[in-house]
Design an enzyme around this catalytic site. Sequence first.
Site, mmCIF file in Angstrom:
data_model
loop_
_atom_site.group_PDB
_atom_site.id
_atom_site.type_symbol
_atom_site.label_atom_id
_atom_site.label_comp_id
_atom_site.label_asym_id
_atom_site.label_seq_id
_atom_site.Cartn_x
_atom_site.Cartn_y
_atom_site.Cartn_z
ATOM 1 N N THR A 1 67.895 116.559 37.495
ATOM 2 C CA THR A 1 68.064 116.016 39.110
ATOM 3 C C THR A 1 66.700 115.027 39.355
ATOM 4 O O THR A 1 65.672 115.609 38.532
ATOM 5 C CB THR A 1 67.975 117.098 39.862
ATOM 6 O OG1 THR A 1 66.715 118.134 39.924
ATOM 7 C CG2 THR A 1 69.188 118.286 39.591
ATOM 8 N N GLY A 2 66.763 114.254 39.988
ATOM 9 C CA GLY A 2 65.742 113.559 40.457
ATOM 10 C C GLY A 2 65.344 112.611 39.014
ATOM 11 O O GLY A 2 63.947 112.349 38.660
ATOM 12 N N ALA A 3 66.315 112.105 38.320
ATOM 13 C CA ALA A 3 65.808 111.336 36.953
ATOM 14 C C ALA A 3 65.753 110.118 37.186
ATOM 15 O O ALA A 3 65.459 109.332 36.030
ATOM 16 C CB ALA A 3 67.118 111.854 35.799
ATOM 17 N N ASN A 4 65.336 109.503 38.185
ATOM 18 C CA ASN A 4 65.405 108.132 38.311
ATOM 19 C C ASN A 4 64.113 107.727 38.429
ATOM 20 O O ASN A 4 63.607 106.431 38.193
ATOM 21 C CB ASN A 4 66.152 107.569 39.676
ATOM 22 C CG ASN A 4 65.767 108.009 40.679
ATOM 23 O OD1 ASN A 4 65.748 109.346 40.820
ATOM 24 N ND2 ASN A 4 65.220 107.183 41.903
ATOM 25 N N GLY B 1 59.501 109.294 38.039
ATOM 26 C CA GLY B 1 58.480 110.301 37.915
ATOM 27 C C GLY B 1 58.728 111.259 36.645
ATOM 28 O O GLY B 1 59.086 110.686 35.468
ATOM 29 N N TYR C 1 55.835 122.644 51.950
ATOM 30 C CA TYR C 1 56.209 122.366 50.549
ATOM 31 C C TYR C 1 55.707 123.668 49.755
ATOM 32 O O TYR C 1 56.252 124.060 48.701
ATOM 33 C CB TYR C 1 55.155 121.236 50.337
ATOM 34 C CG TYR C 1 55.250 120.752 48.748
ATOM 35 C CD1 TYR C 1 56.316 120.203 48.233
ATOM 36 C CD2 TYR C 1 54.430 121.135 48.150
ATOM 37 C CE1 TYR C 1 56.347 119.733 47.096
ATOM 38 C CE2 TYR C 1 54.341 120.913 46.650
ATOM 39 C CZ TYR C 1 55.370 120.221 46.151
ATOM 40 O OH TYR C 1 55.600 119.929 44.762
#
Length: 323
Positions: A47-50, A52, A204
């Site tokens: 997830t969030g592989a686009n 960082g 957070y």
Amino acid sequence: MSAAVVLAAVLGGGVLFIARRIFCRRKALKLLSYPAGLMRGKTVIVTGANCGIGKATAAELLKLQARVIMACRDRQGAEAAAQDIKNQAGPNQGEIVIKHLDLASLQSVHSFCEDVIREEPRIDVLINNAGLYQCPYSRTEEGYEMQLGVNHLGHFLLTHLLLDLLKQSAPSRIVVVSSKLYKYGSINFEDLNSEENYNKAFCYSQSKLANLLFTRELARRLDGTGVTVNALTPGIVRTRLGRHVNIPLLIKPLFLLVSWLFFKSPLEGAQTPLYLACSPEVEGVSGKCFANCKEEQLLSKATDDHTAKRLWDLSESMVGLRR
């Protein structure tokens, strides 16, 4: 005055640079090396592989010939990242698949999982990497505080819906990206959704503590299934995660210099998730937390079984798994 401040910042940065060179050179993290083809035939969701850490992790898995599913909210950004990853991976690479996933929408999570279950015969590794950091107050599609919703609840539901496929694919692994900032949080059961008060830093830290408690309770529930789950704290990494943090314009040059000197690169930050995803050293290990590819000792608040169970039950209700 402004010119003087800028000059002071530049000079200060120069002094910091020289001091670091002389006194405190940060030791570069040793990059992992695995046999080519180690992940051939295995499917990994990131997830969030686009961008960082997620992008760097996906890139390394592709080099190891995995089938990598990039689960991203921004499809255009994911397509650009996928092309960049493929260009760098070399000739003997795996396969990249892009699927839309918005963790701020439980309906999107359901749609993503339905698509994966319909099209993928197996899932060998699930890497829960995506996250938000200290964003202004906002809510998910279902009305939950955004950091709690994306960092914890979205991944909680995602993991639950893919558990049967992960069990069918055993031995399989789940990797949860947390943060050392969990130390400054607690689970505020009286106002979990921050409706009475919103402190972006606390929220957070609360969400990252929730990641660790989720990992602990899930490991207990998965005992004997062949599916392991471990968490990690990547350290301070140069990524877009801190894009919501307001840094005064005059300080930005110094901050950029400091980040270049002292922060990990995305590739360095990806070493521990990569280790947990494919290293034979952690085969069968579950319910632990790692930092720099070594087990990390957590504070007692992150290993409290009663709190973990209570949070699990509440999370089930919040994502609609318990009526």
